[in-house]
Design a protein around this motif. Structure first.
Motif, PDB file in Angstrom:
ATOM      1  N   ALA A   1      -2.204 -13.410   0.085  1.00 15.15           N
ATOM      2  CA  ALA A   1      -1.439 -12.673  -0.926  1.00 15.15           C
ATOM      3  C   ALA A   1      -0.207 -13.467  -1.339  1.00 15.15           C
ATOM      4  O   ALA A   1       0.307 -14.273  -0.555  1.00 15.15           O
ATOM      5  N   VAL A   2       0.232 -13.242  -2.569  1.00 18.07           N
ATOM      6  CA  VAL A   2       1.500 -13.817  -3.043  1.00 18.07           C
ATOM      7  C   VAL A   2       2.303 -12.730  -3.752  1.00 18.07           C
ATOM      8  O   VAL A   2       1.737 -11.763  -4.257  1.00 18.07           O
ATOM      9  N   VAL A   3       3.621 -12.912  -3.780  1.00 14.84           N
ATOM     10  CA  VAL A   3       4.508 -12.014  -4.525  1.00 14.84           C
ATOM     11  C   VAL A   3       5.043 -12.770  -5.732  1.00 14.84           C
ATOM     12  O   VAL A   3       5.529 -13.900  -5.603  1.00 14.84           O
ATOM     13  N   ILE A   4       4.940 -12.115  -6.906  1.00 18.93           N
ATOM     14  CA  ILE A   4       5.401 -12.719  -8.159  1.00 18.93           C
ATOM     15  C   ILE A   4       6.549 -11.876  -8.710  1.00 18.93           C
ATOM     16  O   ILE A   4       6.446 -10.642  -8.783  1.00 18.93           O
ATOM     17  N   THR A   5       7.607 -12.551  -9.117  1.00 12.35           N
ATOM     18  CA  THR A   5       8.680 -11.837  -9.809  1.00 12.35           C
ATOM     19  C   THR A   5       9.372 -12.801 -10.772  1.00 12.35           C
ATOM     20  O   THR A   5       8.993 -13.960 -10.885  1.00 12.35           O
TER      21      THR A   5
ATOM     22  N   SER B   1      -1.991   2.275  -1.420  1.00 11.56           N
ATOM     23  CA  SER B   1      -1.849   3.518  -0.660  1.00 11.56           C
ATOM     24  C   SER B   1      -1.604   3.238   0.819  1.00 11.56           C
ATOM     25  O   SER B   1      -0.750   3.870   1.449  1.00 11.56           O
ATOM     26  N   GLU B   2      -2.369   2.281   1.391  1.00 15.69           N
ATOM     27  CA  GLU B   2      -2.217   1.995   2.818  1.00 15.69           C
ATOM     28  C   GLU B   2      -0.824   1.456   3.135  1.00 15.69           C
ATOM     29  O   GLU B   2      -0.208   1.852   4.122  1.00 15.69           O
ATOM     30  N   ILE B   3      -0.349   0.541   2.296  1.00 12.87           N
ATOM     31  CA  ILE B   3       0.940  -0.082   2.636  1.00 12.87           C
ATOM     32  C   ILE B   3       2.120   0.761   2.166  1.00 12.87           C
ATOM     33  O   ILE B   3       3.249   0.504   2.565  1.00 12.87           O
ATOM     34  N   GLY B   4       1.851   1.757   1.313  1.00 17.35           N
ATOM     35  CA  GLY B   4       2.906   2.683   0.937  1.00 17.35           C
ATOM     36  C   GLY B   4       3.726   2.292  -0.274  1.00 17.35           C
ATOM     37  O   GLY B   4       4.920   2.585  -0.334  1.00 17.35           O
ATOM     38  N   VAL B   5       3.083   1.641  -1.249  1.00 24.23           N
ATOM     39  CA  VAL B   5       3.785   1.381  -2.520  1.00 24.23           C
ATOM     40  C   VAL B   5       4.043   2.735  -3.175  1.00 24.23           C
ATOM     41  O   VAL B   5       3.107   3.500  -3.395  1.00 24.23           O
ATOM     42  N   PRO B   6       5.312   3.075  -3.441  1.00 23.08           N
ATOM     43  CA  PRO B   6       5.608   4.435  -3.893  1.00 23.08           C
ATOM     44  C   PRO B   6       4.963   4.786  -5.235  1.00 23.08           C
ATOM     45  O   PRO B   6       4.455   5.886  -5.404  1.00 23.08           O
ATOM     46  N   ALA B   7       4.986   3.856  -6.176  1.00 23.14           N
ATOM     47  CA  ALA B   7       4.392   4.146  -7.477  1.00 23.14           C
ATOM     48  C   ALA B   7       3.920   2.829  -8.066  1.00 23.14           C
ATOM     49  O   ALA B   7       4.690   2.107  -8.678  1.00 23.14           O
ATOM     50  N   ALA B   8       2.652   2.519  -7.835  1.00 19.96           N
ATOM     51  CA  ALA B   8       2.107   1.271  -8.361  1.00 19.96           C
ATOM     52  C   ALA B   8       1.753   1.479  -9.820  1.00 19.96           C
ATOM     53  O   ALA B   8       0.724   2.054 -10.150  1.00 19.96           O
TER      54      ALA B   8
ATOM     55  N   ALA C   1       7.240  -9.315   3.078  1.00 18.59           N
ATOM     56  CA  ALA C   1       8.299  -9.638   4.050  1.00 18.59           C
ATOM     57  C   ALA C   1       8.802 -11.061   3.850  1.00 18.59           C
ATOM     58  O   ALA C   1      10.011 -11.332   3.922  1.00 18.59           O
ATOM     59  N   ASP C   2       7.873 -11.976   3.564  1.00 16.03           N
ATOM     60  CA  ASP C   2       8.241 -13.381   3.337  1.00 16.03           C
ATOM     61  C   ASP C   2       9.180 -13.513   2.134  1.00 16.03           C
ATOM     62  O   ASP C   2      10.048 -14.392   2.095  1.00 16.03           O
ATOM     63  N   ALA C   3       9.007 -12.628   1.155  1.00 14.06           N
ATOM     64  CA  ALA C   3       9.864 -12.640  -0.032  1.00 14.06           C
ATOM     65  C   ALA C   3      11.199 -11.941   0.230  1.00 14.06           C
ATOM     66  O   ALA C   3      12.054 -11.867  -0.665  1.00 14.06           O
ATOM     67  N   GLY C   4      11.366 -11.409   1.439  1.00 10.41           N
ATOM     68  CA  GLY C   4      12.604 -10.698   1.754  1.00 10.41           C
ATOM     69  C   GLY C   4      12.679  -9.333   1.098  1.00 10.41           C
ATOM     70  O   GLY C   4      13.762  -8.800   0.878  1.00 10.41           O
ATOM     71  N   LEU C   5      11.519  -8.770   0.806  1.00  8.24           N
ATOM     72  CA  LEU C   5      11.484  -7.477   0.109  1.00  8.24           C
ATOM     73  C   LEU C   5      10.959  -6.382   1.018  1.00  8.24           C
ATOM     74  O   LEU C   5      10.441  -6.642   2.106  1.00  8.24           O
ATOM     75  N   LYS C   6      11.086  -5.159   0.528  1.00  9.81           N
ATOM     76  CA  LYS C   6      10.476  -4.009   1.183  1.00  9.81           C
ATOM     77  C   LYS C   6       9.335  -3.511   0.289  1.00  9.81           C
ATOM     78  O   LYS C   6       9.303  -3.800  -0.912  1.00  9.81           O
TER      79      LYS C   6
END
Lengths: 134, 386
Positions: free
Chosen positions: B218-222, B68-75, B40-45
């Motif tokens: 946690a962190v988000v990397i892109t 699975s818990e958070i619902g990543v469609p295809a990790a 959410a902090d990264a502005g993503l879904k």
């Protein structure tokens, strides 16, 4: 009374060591080609498929580093032992092993202090090699 | 080998749970919360995430479970590294490699643990000493403080390091934690408090030893390109290094074969780290240094070349590592006073500093931040910039 402290579980690599301490002998592995000693025991010497050989060593060495345990952990098991000293001992053959320094007050232990091995039977199967000032 | 992705990837989101002594929750739910907050902090879904990476000691929630818990469609890239204190920067760098290789586009990295109420590190050793443990535990050498005291002693023997120097590190972390509402320990600490803290295992007192915590980070990397379209100023990964010296041992306790315990893995990482970022230690504005124990800060500073080998003790004195000093460290309070999320909380504080979001503890004009992870035979480090 059963022995409550951690007990070594001999395995295919360590069994010769623990069999020897029962006979009051300290064995270490070395490379048959280079003569270089190694510890802990492994199946191969570093660098290839060579098998190390077991040889009896002097049981003499020097204190490389040490700690003095003052807060027993687990408390129930070590309460009667604190303070006790655990040291990394550099054997004369050039390898290091961990053990306890006994027959020496913790504050009298110093870096480079010469030590020699002694043996403490703790169960029918296990005799621990300990060290004392030489 | 040198990490070769300078400024190509960025941290765009951060998230954490509360840090507590007893979460009363599953480790997976802690991980999920931190990941969801970071996304959410990264502005993503959640649907935007296609990679998820963590590290553990068999004490965390597997990446696929969190996905699975958070619902990543295809990790596509869901991986757990077996790692200790060395893991925090390692998994973040691994995420950049995965994206570079085309295995994912947006990766969430996390560390989650019930480190106080559940599996306590070093507490899982039973009374049967198998494998490498047969050479340590039978002599009453069992816990992490006991393991690391052996290293600290060697530094004292070789270089005359003093309790006052260890104490300065503990007091610096505490002073910073007092300005951090997340921190678990926020009471003042004087040198006298430090000196009189309970002797645990010489040369360590209680205040040389980090906290034990329940929580997750946690962190988000892109990619840097995608990061520029996200809500926060990107924090670029400028440099990174992972590894250690020879004979790193059988596990994350064993260091019997380590050449010299007066210095640790950072001695072997510095050249690669600075080369990867194209800077020198003098360019660092603020540093988050893995402080599982006070002494490990000294070895990182020496190993990475902030001072000469053996001079870490004198280096930290005189206010140099305080917030208004030449090299402010552990600005959120570190593992000693903020929380012990296995070093991952250092990465979050680095990002906050580089966003300018650290509030009262903000280091003015911070542009380059070092993060380190690990204290023994293997370690990781990153250089982040804004």
């Amino acid at each position: 009374m059963s022995y409550a402290k951690p007990l070594p579980v001999p395995d295919p690599e360590s069994r010769p060591f623990w069999e020897a301490t029962k006979q009051h002998k300290l064995l270490m592995q070395r490379s048959p080609t280079t003569g270089k000693f190694q510890f802990p025991p492994t199946t191969f010497t570093p660098g290839g498929l060579e098998r190390p050989e077991w040889v009896e060593v002097s049981g003499r060495g020097k204190v490389f580093s040490w700690i003095v345990v003052r807060a027993p952990t687990p408390a129930d098991i070590y309460a009667a032992d604190v303070p006790y000293t655990v040291a990394l001992i550099e054997l004369d053959e050039g390898v290091r092993m961990a053990s306890n320094i006994v027959n020496c007050a913790p504050e009298d232990v110093s870096a480079g202090m010469p030590v020699k091995v002694l043996y403490k039977q703790v169960t029918d199967e296990i005799t621990l090699p300990l060290f004392e000032p030489a | 080998m040198t990490w070769a992705l300078r400024d190509k990837y960025a941290i765009t989101g951060i998230g954490n749970t509360e840090y507590t002594k007893n979460s009363g929750r599953t480790v997976r739910s802690l991980a999920s919360e931190a990941c969801l907050r970071a996304i959410a902090d990264a502005g993503l879904k959640v649907e935007d995430v296609d990679g998820i990476v963590s590290f553990n000691f068999n004490d965390s929630a597997p990446a696929i479970g969190v996905a699975s818990e958070i619902g990543v469609p295809a990790a596509g890239y869901a991986v757990d590294y077996l790692a200790g204190g060395n893991g925090a920067n390692l998994i973040t760098l691994a995420a950049t490699a995965a994206i570079e290789a085309g295995l994912a586009k947006t990766v969430v990295c996390y560390r989650a643990m019930n480190g106080r109420s559940g599996f306590r590190l070093g507490g899982g050793r039973d009374m049967s000493a198998y494998g490498i443990t047969q050479w340590t535990a039978p002599f009453g050498w069992i816990t992490y403080p006991q393991a690391m005291a052996m290293w600290a002693r060697r530094h004292i023997v070789q270089y005359g390091t003093t309790p006052e120097q260890f104490g300065e590190i503990a007091m610096t972390c505490r002073e910073n934690a007092m300005l951090n509402e997340r921190a678990m320990q926020r009471g003042p600490m004087t040198l006298e408090d430090y000196m009189h803290s309970k002797p645990i295992v010489d040369p360590f007192r209680k205040f040389d030893i980090c906290l034990e915590s329940d929580g997750a980070c946690a962190v988000v990397i892109t990619s840097a390109e995608r990061a520029r379209d996200m809500p926060h100023k990107p924090v670029y990964i400028m440099g990174g290094a992972y590894g250690g010296g020879p004979t790193q041992g059988d596990d994350f306790f064993d260091a019997i074969r380590w050449p010299d315990h007066a210095h640790n893995a950072f001695k072997y990482l510095g050249d690669d780290l600075w080369k990867s970022a194209g800077i020198t230690p003098k360019d660092v504005d603020v540093a988050q240094i893995y402080d599982c124990f006070t002494y490990s800060v000294l070895m990182a500073l020496e190993g990475l070349g902030f001072c000469k080998e053996g001079e870490g003790g004198p280096f930290v004195m005189g206010g140099r590592i305080r917030r208004d000093g030449e090299l402010p460290i552990n600005t959120a309070g570190g593992l000693l006073s903020e929380a012990y999320i296995h070093g991952f909380n250092h990465v979050l504080e680095a990002v906050e500093q580089l966003r300018g979001h650290s509030g009262e503890r903000q280091i003015k004009d911070a542009e380059i931040c070092l993060t380190t992870a690990g204290a023994m035979t293997c370690a990781s480090a990153m250089i982040l910039r804004n």
